[in-house]
Design a protein around this motif. Sequence first.
Motif, short mmCIF file in Angstrom:
data_model
loop_
_atom_site.label_atom_id
_atom_site.label_comp_id
_atom_site.label_asym_id
_atom_site.label_seq_id
_atom_site.Cartn_x
_atom_site.Cartn_y
_atom_site.Cartn_z
N THR A 132 -38.84 52.78 56.64
CA THR A 132 -37.93 53.33 57.62
C THR A 132 -38.34 54.26 58.24
O THR A 132 -38.78 55.19 57.65
N ILE A 134 -31.66 46.67 51.89
CA ILE A 134 -32.87 47.18 52.65
C ILE A 134 -33.66 48.42 51.55
O ILE A 134 -34.89 48.50 51.37
N SER A 135 -32.91 49.10 50.75
CA SER A 135 -33.30 50.15 49.47
C SER A 135 -34.10 49.28 48.56
O SER A 135 -35.38 49.65 48.30
N ASN A 139 -35.64 50.28 60.75
CA ASN A 139 -36.23 49.73 59.51
C ASN A 139 -37.35 48.64 60.36
O ASN A 139 -37.07 47.93 61.27
N ARG A 142 -21.67 46.93 55.11
CA ARG A 142 -22.90 47.86 55.37
C ARG A 142 -23.43 48.46 54.17
O ARG A 142 -24.71 48.58 54.04
N PRO A 143 -22.80 49.00 53.31
CA PRO A 143 -23.31 49.54 51.95
C PRO A 143 -24.06 48.37 51.19
O PRO A 143 -25.10 48.83 50.58
N ALA A 194 -27.28 47.98 53.12
CA ALA A 194 -27.99 49.27 52.79
C ALA A 194 -28.87 49.27 51.54
O ALA A 194 -29.69 49.44 51.26
N LYS A 195 -28.17 48.46 50.44
CA LYS A 195 -28.79 48.18 49.02
C LYS A 195 -29.88 47.40 49.11
O LYS A 195 -30.80 47.69 48.43
N THR A 224 -31.94 48.55 63.02
CA THR A 224 -31.31 49.72 62.22
C THR A 224 -30.20 48.88 61.30
O THR A 224 -30.15 47.35 61.26
N ALA A 225 -29.80 49.64 60.31
CA ALA A 225 -28.98 49.20 59.11
C ALA A 225 -27.72 48.37 59.83
O ALA A 225 -27.23 47.54 59.22
#
Length: 121
Positions: free
Chosen positions: A65, A54-55, A74, A47-48, A51-52, A34-35
Motif C-alpha cells: 500500500t 487486504i491486511s 493497494n 469495508r472493515p 480491509a482485514k 483503494t480499499a
Amino acid sequence: MSQAADQASPDVFAAVADPTRRGIVELLALSDRTAGELAAAFPALSRPAVAKHISILQRAGLVETHSVGRQRVNRLKPMGLSDVITWTETLNRYWDSRLDTLKALAEEEARHAGHRTQDQD
C-alpha cells in the motif's frame, strides 16, 4: 511435502486459500485500487472486512500500500506469488509426466488391440 512448498511462506498459501482474497488479488492484477474501490467490488462484505483481507495479503507479501495524495492505494506484488507458482509448476510437471505415461500405455494397448483384431480376421 515438496521442497518448493517447504520453502514457501505458509502465509501466502493461507492468504490465497480464501476466495475473497483471491478476488482481491485478481482485481489488483488488473489495476491498483483503494480499499474503497475493492470494497465496492464485494458488496456482501463490509469495508472493515475488506480491509482485514487486504491486511492479510500485505502480511503474506502479496500486496503493498502506498499513498497517492490523501488516498492509500493497494498494489499487487506479483513476486509474492512466486512460491505458489513454483509449487503449482512442480505439480504440473508431475501430472504432465503421469498423463504422458497414461497416453503411452493407451497407445500401446490400442496397437495390441489392433494386432489382435487383424489376427482374428
